[in-house]
Design a protein around this motif. Structure first.
Motif, PDB file in Angstrom:
ATOM      1  N   PRO A  69       0.904  -1.338  -0.060  1.00 34.58           N
ATOM      2  CA  PRO A  69       0.170  -0.140   0.034  1.00 34.58           C
ATOM      3  C   PRO A  69       0.942   1.201  -0.085  1.00 34.58           C
ATOM      4  CG  PRO A  69       0.241  -0.786   2.001  1.00 34.58           C
ATOM      5  CD  PRO A  69       1.036  -1.679   1.362  1.00 34.58           C
ATOM      6  N   LEU A  70       2.247   1.208  -0.116  1.00 30.37           N
ATOM      7  CA  LEU A  70       3.004   2.293  -0.060  1.00 30.37           C
ATOM      8  C   LEU A  70       2.949   3.335  -1.151  1.00 30.37           C
ATOM      9  CD1 LEU A  70       6.133   0.872   1.768  1.00 30.37           C
ATOM     10  CD2 LEU A  70       4.269   2.090   2.755  1.00 30.37           C
ATOM     11  N   GLY A  71       2.892   2.610  -2.224  1.00 31.34           N
ATOM     12  CA  GLY A  71       3.022   3.746  -3.619  1.00 31.34           C
ATOM     13  C   GLY A  71       4.296   4.327  -3.928  1.00 31.34           C
ATOM     14  N   ALA A  72       5.225   3.582  -3.320  1.00 37.34           N
ATOM     15  CA  ALA A  72       6.574   4.379  -3.579  1.00 37.34           C
ATOM     16  C   ALA A  72       7.677   3.581  -4.345  1.00 37.34           C
ATOM     17  CB  ALA A  72       7.384   4.491  -2.058  1.00 37.34           C
ATOM     18  N   GLY A  73       7.176   2.511  -5.134  1.00 39.22           N
ATOM     19  CA  GLY A  73       7.828   1.603  -5.974  1.00 39.22           C
ATOM     20  C   GLY A  73       8.225   2.392  -7.335  1.00 39.22           C
ATOM     21  N   LYS A  84       3.013 -10.139 -14.257  1.00 37.80           N
ATOM     22  CA  LYS A  84       2.906 -11.358 -13.505  1.00 37.80           C
ATOM     23  C   LYS A  84       1.444 -11.643 -12.704  1.00 37.80           C
ATOM     24  CE  LYS A  84       4.065 -15.022 -11.177  1.00 37.80           C
ATOM     25  NZ  LYS A  84       4.177 -16.416 -11.754  1.00 37.80           N
ATOM     26  N   ALA A  85       0.720 -10.551 -12.259  1.00 42.02           N
ATOM     27  CA  ALA A  85      -0.591 -10.896 -12.028  1.00 42.02           C
ATOM     28  C   ALA A  85      -1.553 -11.197 -12.886  1.00 42.02           C
ATOM     29  CB  ALA A  85      -1.057  -9.527 -11.266  1.00 42.02           C
ATOM     30  N   ILE A  86      -1.364 -10.614 -14.152  1.00 42.73           N
ATOM     31  CA  ILE A  86      -2.153 -11.101 -15.161  1.00 42.73           C
ATOM     32  C   ILE A  86      -1.647 -12.345 -15.635  1.00 42.73           C
ATOM     33  CG2 ILE A  86      -2.648 -10.565 -17.595  1.00 42.73           C
ATOM     34  CD1 ILE A  86      -2.231  -7.390 -16.784  1.00 42.73           C
ATOM     35  N   ALA A  87      -0.653 -12.649 -15.685  1.00 41.51           N
ATOM     36  CA  ALA A  87      -0.196 -14.115 -15.917  1.00 41.51           C
ATOM     37  C   ALA A  87      -0.727 -15.044 -15.088  1.00 41.51           C
ATOM     38  CB  ALA A  87       1.281 -14.230 -16.180  1.00 41.51           C
ATOM     39  N   ASP A  88      -1.098 -14.782 -13.638  1.00 44.40           N
ATOM     40  CA  ASP A  88      -1.446 -15.728 -12.973  1.00 44.40           C
ATOM     41  C   ASP A  88      -3.124 -15.707 -12.942  1.00 44.40           C
ATOM     42  OD1 ASP A  88       0.895 -16.486 -11.893  1.00 44.40           O
ATOM     43  OD2 ASP A  88       1.112 -14.922 -10.204  1.00 44.40           O
ATOM     44  N   GLY A  89      -3.386 -14.594 -13.752  1.00 43.91           N
ATOM     45  CA  GLY A  89      -5.198 -14.746 -13.836  1.00 43.91           C
ATOM     46  C   GLY A  89      -5.874 -13.460 -13.588  1.00 43.91           C
ATOM     47  N   ALA A  90      -5.159 -12.460 -12.811  1.00 45.01           N
ATOM     48  CA  ALA A  90      -5.837 -11.194 -12.702  1.00 45.01           C
ATOM     49  C   ALA A  90      -6.375 -10.724 -14.026  1.00 45.01           C
ATOM     50  CB  ALA A  90      -4.754 -10.172 -11.946  1.00 45.01           C
ATOM     51  N   ASP A  91      -7.798 -10.378 -13.613  1.00 42.54           N
ATOM     52  CA  ASP A  91      -8.548  -9.556 -14.886  1.00 42.54           C
ATOM     53  C   ASP A  91      -8.251  -8.123 -14.727  1.00 42.54           C
ATOM     54  OD1 ASP A  91     -10.112 -11.917 -15.701  1.00 42.54           O
ATOM     55  OD2 ASP A  91     -10.660 -12.024 -13.724  1.00 42.54           O
ATOM     56  N   GLU A  92      -8.010  -7.609 -13.335  1.00 47.93           N
ATOM     57  CA  GLU A  92      -8.033  -6.065 -13.106  1.00 47.93           C
ATOM     58  C   GLU A  92      -6.726  -5.835 -12.295  1.00 47.93           C
ATOM     59  OE1 GLU A  92     -11.878  -4.266 -12.402  1.00 47.93           O
ATOM     60  OE2 GLU A  92     -12.711  -5.234 -13.984  1.00 47.93           O
ATOM     61  N   ILE A  93      -6.284  -4.553 -12.295  1.00 45.09           N
ATOM     62  CA  ILE A  93      -5.216  -4.101 -11.546  1.00 45.09           C
ATOM     63  C   ILE A  93      -5.412  -2.882 -10.844  1.00 45.09           C
ATOM     64  CG2 ILE A  93      -2.640  -3.426 -11.472  1.00 45.09           C
ATOM     65  CD1 ILE A  93      -2.981  -6.235 -12.276  1.00 45.09           C
ATOM     66  N   ASP A  94      -5.429  -2.687  -9.355  1.00 48.42           N
ATOM     67  CA  ASP A  94      -5.597  -1.681  -8.593  1.00 48.42           C
ATOM     68  C   ASP A  94      -4.234  -1.229  -8.028  1.00 48.42           C
ATOM     69  OD1 ASP A  94      -8.210  -2.361  -9.037  1.00 48.42           O
ATOM     70  OD2 ASP A  94      -8.607  -1.722  -6.747  1.00 48.42           O
ATOM     71  N   MET A  95      -3.484  -0.208  -8.807  1.00 47.55           N
ATOM     72  CA  MET A  95      -2.302   0.136  -8.741  1.00 47.55           C
ATOM     73  C   MET A  95      -2.199   1.372  -7.727  1.00 47.55           C
ATOM     74  SD  MET A  95       0.440   1.534 -11.450  1.00 47.55           S
ATOM     75  CE  MET A  95       0.032   3.088 -11.689  1.00 47.55           C
ATOM     76  N   MET A  96      -1.301   1.487  -6.940  1.00 48.72           N
ATOM     77  CA  MET A  96      -0.929   2.786  -6.240  1.00 48.72           C
ATOM     78  C   MET A  96      -0.121   3.703  -7.251  1.00 48.72           C
ATOM     79  SD  MET A  96      -1.903   2.295  -3.010  1.00 48.72           S
ATOM     80  CE  MET A  96      -1.135   3.687  -2.215  1.00 48.72           C
ATOM     81  N   ALA A  97      -0.710   4.891  -7.000  1.00 45.55           N
ATOM     82  CA  ALA A  97       0.007   6.263  -7.790  1.00 45.55           C
ATOM     83  C   ALA A  97       1.318   6.155  -7.112  1.00 45.55           C
ATOM     84  CB  ALA A  97      -0.652   7.140  -7.722  1.00 45.55           C
ATOM     85  N   ASN A  98       2.067   6.894  -7.759  1.00 46.89           N
ATOM     86  CA  ASN A  98       3.450   7.402  -7.024  1.00 46.89           C
ATOM     87  C   ASN A  98       3.181   8.330  -6.109  1.00 46.89           C
ATOM     88  OD1 ASN A  98       6.117   8.425  -6.420  1.00 46.89           O
ATOM     89  ND2 ASN A  98       6.799   7.616  -8.472  1.00 46.89           N
ATOM     90  N   ILE A  99       3.101   8.118  -4.817  1.00 54.14           N
ATOM     91  CA  ILE A  99       2.746   8.872  -3.811  1.00 54.14           C
ATOM     92  C   ILE A  99       3.870  10.211  -3.649  1.00 54.14           C
ATOM     93  CG2 ILE A  99       2.010   9.354  -1.410  1.00 54.14           C
ATOM     94  CD1 ILE A  99       0.041   7.739  -3.548  1.00 54.14           C
ATOM     95  N   LEU A 126      -7.145  -0.740 -15.512  1.00 52.58           N
ATOM     96  CA  LEU A 126      -6.120  -0.304 -14.229  1.00 52.58           C
ATOM     97  C   LEU A 126      -7.046   0.786 -13.493  1.00 52.58           C
ATOM     98  CD1 LEU A 126      -3.381   0.080 -13.436  1.00 52.58           C
ATOM     99  CD2 LEU A 126      -3.053   1.846 -15.241  1.00 52.58           C
ATOM    100  N   LYS A 127      -7.067   0.478 -12.395  1.00 55.63           N
ATOM    101  CA  LYS A 127      -7.513   1.516 -11.534  1.00 55.63           C
ATOM    102  C   LYS A 127      -6.301   2.088 -10.588  1.00 55.63           C
ATOM    103  CE  LYS A 127     -11.332  -1.658 -10.437  1.00 55.63           C
ATOM    104  NZ  LYS A 127     -10.803  -2.989 -10.417  1.00 55.63           N
ATOM    105  N   VAL A 128      -6.199   3.537 -10.361  1.00 53.17           N
ATOM    106  CA  VAL A 128      -5.099   3.896  -9.870  1.00 53.17           C
ATOM    107  C   VAL A 128      -5.624   4.632  -8.455  1.00 53.17           C
ATOM    108  CG1 VAL A 128      -3.397   5.614  -9.881  1.00 53.17           C
ATOM    109  CG2 VAL A 128      -4.006   4.492 -11.965  1.00 53.17           C
ATOM    110  N   ILE A 129      -4.955   4.182  -7.398  1.00 51.03           N
ATOM    111  CA  ILE A 129      -5.243   4.656  -6.090  1.00 51.03           C
ATOM    112  C   ILE A 129      -4.401   5.815  -5.698  1.00 51.03           C
ATOM    113  CG2 ILE A 129      -5.326   4.088  -3.743  1.00 51.03           C
ATOM    114  CD1 ILE A 129      -5.055   0.932  -4.745  1.00 51.03           C
TER     115      ILE A 129
END
Length: 241
Positions: A69-73, A84-99, A126-129
């Motif tokens: 949950p940091l959003g600092a990567g 990798k998540a999509i390859a594992d079967g994820a349909d959607e991604i909720d990504m932290m913005a660069n806080i 893609l959902k951006v937090i």
């Protein structure tokens, strides 16, 4: 009445991001998702494969989180994690913005980060937090604009890991998000734990709600609908609404 309940269930992204949850606990969670027919489950990357297997005979989507949950990567890490998540079967991604970039008002970096991940995952949602609990009004506005300019599909209020906004602050954040990212859909998360609040954020334009309280919200709505069925002349329903 059934349509109202079904409509709400398809707004809810039933969430379990407990990093101490066991496989058996996650399976019980997936069973609840199937029972209530939610739009999606939101799980940690570690449990994406399990979610996909457990939900394979349903239309429930699998959503996971990135740089959470940091959003600092860095962007490269987000891209790798998303692929990798999509390859594992994820349909959607909720990504932290660069806080940190948002806090430094380096909005160009925020936009490029989002754009790079969206390009990497193609037609996946893609959902951006943007983590409103940490931001000023100007930062919320700038971050929301970068979500739209970067090609995200949704702008999302928060992770829920940095506290929750009170009702009035949340409503104001949604207003700012909608004004500055008018072409994006909005997802609300963090403390959406009852039907009244869920109803209010939907009235404010939210089309998806991330919550671990999905079953509670649905049970509250069903209670209201049942009371209205018993008393069809009742105009307002219980004080729950």
């Amino acid at each position: 009445m059934i349509n109202k309940a079904k409509k709400l269930s398809k707004v809810i992204e039933f969430t379990n991001l407990d990093n101490s949850a066991t496989i058996e606990e996650m399976k019980a969670f997936f069973d609840k998702a199937k029972e209530y027919g939610f739009y999606s489950v939101v799980v940690l990357p570690h449990y994406v494969k399990l979610a996909k297997e457990e939900l394979k005979d349903t239309d429930i989507k699998v959503v996971t989180v990135v740089d959470f949950p940091l959003g600092a990567g860095n962007t490269e890490g987000k891209i790798a994690e998303s692929k990798k998540a999509i390859a594992d079967g994820a349909d959607e991604i909720d990504m932290m913005a660069n806080i940190p970039a948002i806090k430094n008002h380096d909005f160009e970096s925020v936009k490029n980060d989002i754009k790079s991940v969206k390009e990497a995952i193609g037609d996946k949602v893609l959902k951006v937090i943007i983590e409103n609990t940490l931001l000023t009004v100007d930062e919320k506005a700038g971050a929301s604009r970068m979500c739209e300019d970067g090609g995200a599909d949704y702008v999302k209020t928060s992770s829920g890991f940095n506290g929750n906004e009170d009702f009035y602050a949340l409503m104001e954040s949604l207003r700012i998000m909608k004004k500055n990212a008018p072409h994006l859909e909005m997802k609300a998360a963090g403390g959406i734990n009852n039907y009244k609040l869920a109803s209010n954020v939907m009235a404010a334009g939210v089309t998806k709600i991330g919550t671990s309280s999905g079953t509670i919200i649905m049970d509250q709505l069903n209670h209201v609908l049942e009371n209205q069925k018993i008393s069809p002349n009742q105009k307002t329903g219980p004080r729950l609404i």
